[in-house]
Every structure is written in structure tokens, then in C-alpha cells.
Scaffold this motif. Structure first.
Motif, PDB file in Angstrom:
ATOM      1  N   TYR A  47       0.845  -1.186   0.000  1.00 35.69           N
ATOM      2  CA  TYR A  47       0.000   0.000   0.000  1.00 35.69           C
ATOM      3  C   TYR A  47       0.881   1.237   0.000  1.00 35.69           C
ATOM      4  CZ  TYR A  47      -3.333  -3.521   1.388  1.00 35.69           C
ATOM      5  OH  TYR A  47      -4.096  -4.649   1.416  1.00 35.69           O
ATOM      6  N   THR A  48       0.466   2.274  -0.715  1.00 33.44           N
ATOM      7  CA  THR A  48       1.257   3.495  -0.799  1.00 33.44           C
ATOM      8  C   THR A  48       0.351   4.726  -0.719  1.00 33.44           C
ATOM      9  OG1 THR A  48       1.132   3.569  -3.202  1.00 33.44           O
ATOM     10  CG2 THR A  48       3.024   2.428  -2.252  1.00 33.44           C
ATOM     11  N   ARG A  49       0.979   5.865  -0.566  1.00 35.39           N
ATOM     12  CA  ARG A  49       0.288   7.153  -0.608  1.00 35.39           C
ATOM     13  C   ARG A  49       0.998   7.984  -1.658  1.00 35.39           C
ATOM     14  NH1 ARG A  49      -4.268  10.205   0.374  1.00 35.39           N
ATOM     15  NH2 ARG A  49      -3.759  12.194   1.282  1.00 35.39           N
ATOM     16  N   TYR A  50       0.285   8.298  -2.739  1.00 43.24           N
ATOM     17  CA  TYR A  50       0.835   9.118  -3.816  1.00 43.24           C
ATOM     18  C   TYR A  50       0.157  10.471  -3.830  1.00 43.24           C
ATOM     19  CZ  TYR A  50       3.475   5.359  -5.972  1.00 43.24           C
ATOM     20  OH  TYR A  50       4.380   4.374  -6.218  1.00 43.24           O
ATOM     21  N   PHE A  51       0.899  11.483  -4.232  1.00 44.56           N
ATOM     22  CA  PHE A  51       0.374  12.825  -4.400  1.00 44.56           C
ATOM     23  C   PHE A  51       0.695  13.322  -5.792  1.00 44.56           C
ATOM     24  CE2 PHE A  51       0.663  12.758   0.220  1.00 44.56           C
ATOM     25  CZ  PHE A  51      -0.542  13.360   0.565  1.00 44.56           C
ATOM     26  N   GLY A  52      -0.098  14.277  -6.271  1.00 37.72           N
ATOM     27  CA  GLY A  52       0.168  14.926  -7.551  1.00 37.72           C
ATOM     28  C   GLY A  52       1.389  15.831  -7.457  1.00 37.72           C
ATOM     29  N   ALA A  53       1.796  16.349  -8.590  1.00 40.78           N
ATOM     30  CA  ALA A  53       3.035  17.111  -8.697  1.00 40.78           C
ATOM     31  C   ALA A  53       3.063  18.372  -7.842  1.00 40.78           C
ATOM     32  CB  ALA A  53       3.282  17.472 -10.156  1.00 40.78           C
ATOM     33  N   ASN A  54       1.958  19.027  -7.632  1.00 36.42           N
ATOM     34  CA  ASN A  54       1.962  20.308  -6.927  1.00 36.42           C
ATOM     35  C   ASN A  54       1.282  20.239  -5.566  1.00 36.42           C
ATOM     36  OD1 ASN A  54       3.298  21.723  -9.043  1.00 36.42           O
ATOM     37  ND2 ASN A  54       1.396  21.614 -10.197  1.00 36.42           N
ATOM     38  N   VAL A  55       1.314  19.081  -4.934  1.00 38.08           N
ATOM     39  CA  VAL A  55       0.643  18.901  -3.651  1.00 38.08           C
ATOM     40  C   VAL A  55       1.664  18.454  -2.614  1.00 38.08           C
ATOM     41  CG1 VAL A  55      -1.176  17.653  -2.436  1.00 38.08           C
ATOM     42  CG2 VAL A  55      -1.459  18.217  -4.854  1.00 38.08           C
ATOM     43  N   ASP A  56       1.708  19.170  -1.467  1.00 34.11           N
ATOM     44  CA  ASP A  56       2.548  18.722  -0.366  1.00 34.11           C
ATOM     45  C   ASP A  56       1.812  17.637   0.404  1.00 34.11           C
ATOM     46  OD1 ASP A  56       4.857  20.256  -0.718  1.00 34.11           O
ATOM     47  OD2 ASP A  56       3.944  21.996   0.239  1.00 34.11           O
ATOM     48  N   GLY A  57       2.503  16.981   1.319  1.00 35.65           N
ATOM     49  CA  GLY A  57       1.909  15.897   2.085  1.00 35.65           C
ATOM     50  C   GLY A  57       0.817  16.354   3.029  1.00 35.65           C
ATOM     51  N   ASP A  58       0.147  15.375   3.629  1.00 40.20           N
ATOM     52  CA  ASP A  58      -0.927  15.651   4.575  1.00 40.20           C
ATOM     53  C   ASP A  58      -0.416  16.460   5.766  1.00 40.20           C
ATOM     54  OD1 ASP A  58      -2.798  14.077   3.136  1.00 40.20           O
ATOM     55  OD2 ASP A  58      -2.042  12.257   4.091  1.00 40.20           O
ATOM     56  N   ALA A  59      -1.279  17.311   6.293  1.00 33.85           N
ATOM     57  CA  ALA A  59      -0.952  18.024   7.519  1.00 33.85           C
ATOM     58  C   ALA A  59      -0.864  17.028   8.661  1.00 33.85           C
ATOM     59  CB  ALA A  59      -2.015  19.082   7.808  1.00 33.85           C
ATOM     60  N   ALA A  60       0.057  17.259   9.570  1.00 35.60           N
ATOM     61  CA  ALA A  60       0.212  16.399  10.740  1.00 35.60           C
ATOM     62  C   ALA A  60       0.035  17.244  11.987  1.00 35.60           C
ATOM     63  CB  ALA A  60       1.600  15.755  10.738  1.00 35.60           C
ATOM     64  N   SER A  61      -0.795  16.780  12.896  1.00 33.50           N
ATOM     65  CA  SER A  61      -0.939  17.461  14.182  1.00 33.50           C
ATOM     66  C   SER A  61       0.004  16.805  15.182  1.00 33.50           C
ATOM     67  CB  SER A  61      -2.384  17.394  14.659  1.00 33.50           C
ATOM     68  OG  SER A  61      -2.787  16.046  14.767  1.00 33.50           O
ATOM     69  N   ALA A  62       0.265  17.475  16.291  1.00 31.41           N
ATOM     70  CA  ALA A  62       1.106  16.891  17.328  1.00 31.41           C
ATOM     71  C   ALA A  62       0.424  15.633  17.859  1.00 31.41           C
ATOM     72  CB  ALA A  62       1.345  17.895  18.438  1.00 31.41           C
ATOM     73  N   GLY A  63       1.163  14.538  17.960  1.00 30.77           N
ATOM     74  CA  GLY A  63       0.619  13.263  18.415  1.00 30.77           C
ATOM     75  C   GLY A  63       0.645  12.238  17.288  1.00 30.77           C
ATOM     76  N   TRP A  64      -0.135  11.170  17.445  1.00 30.64           N
ATOM     77  CA  TRP A  64      -0.177  10.105  16.443  1.00 30.64           C
ATOM     78  C   TRP A  64      -1.130  10.481  15.308  1.00 30.64           C
ATOM     79  CZ3 TRP A  64       3.373   6.530  16.157  1.00 30.64           C
ATOM     80  CH2 TRP A  64       4.081   6.191  17.312  1.00 30.64           C
ATOM     81  N   ASN A  65      -0.674  10.289  14.060  1.00 33.82           N
ATOM     82  CA  ASN A  65      -1.439  10.610  12.858  1.00 33.82           C
ATOM     83  C   ASN A  65      -1.573   9.369  11.992  1.00 33.82           C
ATOM     84  OD1 ASN A  65      -1.418  13.845  12.602  1.00 33.82           O
ATOM     85  ND2 ASN A  65       0.476  13.149  13.562  1.00 33.82           N
ATOM     86  N   ASN A  66      -2.770   9.088  11.504  1.00 31.62           N
ATOM     87  CA  ASN A  66      -2.956   7.992  10.554  1.00 31.62           C
ATOM     88  C   ASN A  66      -2.330   8.384   9.228  1.00 31.62           C
ATOM     89  OD1 ASN A  66      -4.444   6.593  12.460  1.00 31.62           O
ATOM     90  ND2 ASN A  66      -6.408   7.271  11.644  1.00 31.62           N
ATOM     91  N   VAL A  67      -1.552   7.486   8.652  1.00 27.66           N
ATOM     92  CA  VAL A  67      -0.966   7.723   7.333  1.00 27.66           C
ATOM     93  C   VAL A  67      -2.059   7.432   6.308  1.00 27.66           C
ATOM     94  CG1 VAL A  67       0.803   7.013   5.688  1.00 27.66           C
ATOM     95  CG2 VAL A  67       1.334   7.149   8.136  1.00 27.66           C
ATOM     96  N   GLY A  68      -2.323   8.377   5.448  1.00 28.51           N
ATOM     97  CA  GLY A  68      -3.416   8.258   4.475  1.00 28.51           C
ATOM     98  C   GLY A  68      -3.057   7.412   3.274  1.00 28.51           C
ATOM     99  N   LEU A  69      -2.887   6.129   3.451  1.00 28.16           N
ATOM    100  CA  LEU A  69      -2.577   5.238   2.329  1.00 28.16           C
ATOM    101  C   LEU A  69      -3.747   5.262   1.346  1.00 28.16           C
ATOM    102  CD1 LEU A  69      -1.133   2.303   4.437  1.00 28.16           C
ATOM    103  CD2 LEU A  69       0.161   4.002   3.148  1.00 28.16           C
ATOM    104  N   ASN A  70      -3.452   5.470   0.065  1.00 25.83           N
ATOM    105  CA  ASN A  70      -4.539   5.604  -0.913  1.00 25.83           C
ATOM    106  C   ASN A  70      -4.408   4.723  -2.142  1.00 25.83           C
ATOM    107  OD1 ASN A  70      -2.497   6.932  -2.275  1.00 25.83           O
ATOM    108  ND2 ASN A  70      -3.608   8.848  -2.561  1.00 25.83           N
ATOM    109  N   SER A  71      -3.393   3.883  -2.207  1.00 23.18           N
ATOM    110  CA  SER A  71      -3.218   3.010  -3.375  1.00 23.18           C
ATOM    111  C   SER A  71      -2.860   1.604  -2.930  1.00 23.18           C
ATOM    112  CB  SER A  71      -2.086   3.512  -4.275  1.00 23.18           C
ATOM    113  OG  SER A  71      -2.395   4.766  -4.813  1.00 23.18           O
ATOM    114  N   GLU A  72      -3.616   0.630  -3.413  1.00 20.17           N
ATOM    115  CA  GLU A  72      -3.251  -0.766  -3.213  1.00 20.17           C
ATOM    116  C   GLU A  72      -2.492  -1.185  -4.460  1.00 20.17           C
ATOM    117  OE1 GLU A  72      -5.717  -4.192  -1.402  1.00 20.17           O
ATOM    118  OE2 GLU A  72      -5.973  -4.338  -3.569  1.00 20.17           O
ATOM    119  N   VAL A  73      -1.206  -1.425  -4.312  1.00 19.97           N
ATOM    120  CA  VAL A  73      -0.355  -1.785  -5.441  1.00 19.97           C
ATOM    121  C   VAL A  73      -0.467  -3.272  -5.744  1.00 19.97           C
ATOM    122  CG1 VAL A  73       2.015  -1.812  -6.310  1.00 19.97           C
ATOM    123  CG2 VAL A  73       1.224   0.096  -4.895  1.00 19.97           C
TER     124      VAL A  73
END
Length: 185
Positions: A47-73
Motif C-alpha cells: 500500500y502506498t500514498r501518492y500525491f500529484g506534482a503540486n501537492v505537499d503531504g498531509d498536515a500532521a498534528s502533534a501526536g499520532w497521525n494515521n498515514v493516508g494510504l490511498n493506493s493498493e499496489v
């Protein structure tokens, strides 16, 4: 150089720095020997998380953050993914994973069982301060055994608010995170 296997010393397989198929076929008798290693099946999920060319990664708040996996390879395990929550059938697994952490200060990674609120596997990370625009990888690598079907999130710890990833300047899409799962028993 003599070869020793299970306490038995045999002939050298290396002559002039080369081991040929003929050397192996004629000098290595494994018929009464046991060779052990990591048991492996042909079952794998990625599983991976891909972004388009002009998009930075997900915002992260202090503490534990779920990684937004969006592709089943790939998935030959029979796993499933829904809203970044992965469900695996019972079994023993070897897992590796990574996620970029940008300006998050202290970081780490884990797999967190969603039903029982327990950590299944922990990893490491680094320090990525906003004062110097730091980017590090939070990572994990290890084995876990699931007694029954289990759902979990891949999570990254952020010591303070930052981003899970930073786009490259190349203008290409990019991979922020990845999770590889091998079923080994």
C-alpha cells in the motif's frame, strides 16, 4: 577455502573467485542437510500514498497521525483497505513501512490495532525541526503474529504540527509513504 555445512567440512567451492553451476552441482550434496531461513509464502500486499506534482503531504498534528494510504499496489494475501485502515487475516507477517515527516520534530512509526487499541509493531524515526526545514523518514520493520483477522492503521508520531511529506521540485507525482506486508506463516 573449505565449506562447512551442519558440521561437515567439504571441498572448496571458490576457485579463482568464481563459483559456477557445475561447481555447485558436483560438490555440494544437500540431500541429508536441513537449510533453514525465514519461511516465506507467495502472499504479499503493498500500500502506498501518492500525491500529484503540486501537492505537499498531509498536515500532521502533534501526536499520532494515521498515514493516508490511498493506493493498493498488490494484494495476494486477501487483505483489504478502507479509509487507510488495513485488515489482514490471521497469520504471521513481516512488515516494512516508511513515511516522510517534515518539520514534525521528534517522529516515530507504528501499526495500531483499531479494535483493541494496542500497538502491533513499532519503528523509529528522527528529528525534523521547522528551524531548518527538516525532512526525515519515520519507519518500521518487523514481524507480528495475528491470532484472528485484525484491522489497523499505519501511524506516524509528530512532536509538533508539520506535514507528512514534502513534494519534490521536479513537477512529478511522488510517493509519501509505503507499507509492504509479507505473509510468512
Amino acid at each position: 577455502m573449505a565449506l562447512e555445512l551442519n558440521g561437515t567440512t567439504g571441498v572448496s567451492l571458490v576457485q579463482d573467485g568464481v563459483v559456477t553451476a557445475a561447481d555447485l552441482a558436483s560438490t555440494l550434496d544437500l540431500s541429508s542437510k536441513t537449510i533453514t531461513g525465514i519461511p516465506v509464502t507467495n502472499e504479499f500486499a503493498q500500500y502506498t500514498r501518492y500525491f500529484g506534482a503540486n501537492v505537499d503531504g498531509d498536515a500532521a498534528s502533534a501526536g499520532w497521525n494515521n498515514v493516508g494510504l490511498n493506493s493498493e499496489v498488490s494484494d495476494t494475501i486477501g487483505a483489504s483497505i478502507s479509509s487507510s485502515q488495513i485488515t489482514l487475516p490471521a497469520g504471521t507477517y513481516f512488515v516494512t513501512g516508511f513515511c516522510q515527516a517534515y518539520e514534525c520534530n521528534r517522529t516515530g512509526a507504528r501499526l495500531r490495532d483499531t479494535a483493541n487499541s494496542v500497538t502491533l509493531l513499532t519503528g523509529g524515526g528522527g528529528w525534523s525541526s521547522a528551524s531548518y526545514n527538516g525532512l526525515v523518514l519515520a519507519y518500521l520493520s518487523g514481524q507480528m503474529t495475528l491470532a484472528s483477522s485484525t484491522s489497523f492503521y499505519f501511524q506516524v508520531y509528530a512532536g509538533n504540527a508539520g506535514r507528512l511529506g514534502l513534494r519534490p521540485a521536479s513537477g512529478e507525482s511522488w510517493q509519501q509513504s509505503g507499507l509492504n506486508i509479507w505473509k510468512i506463516a
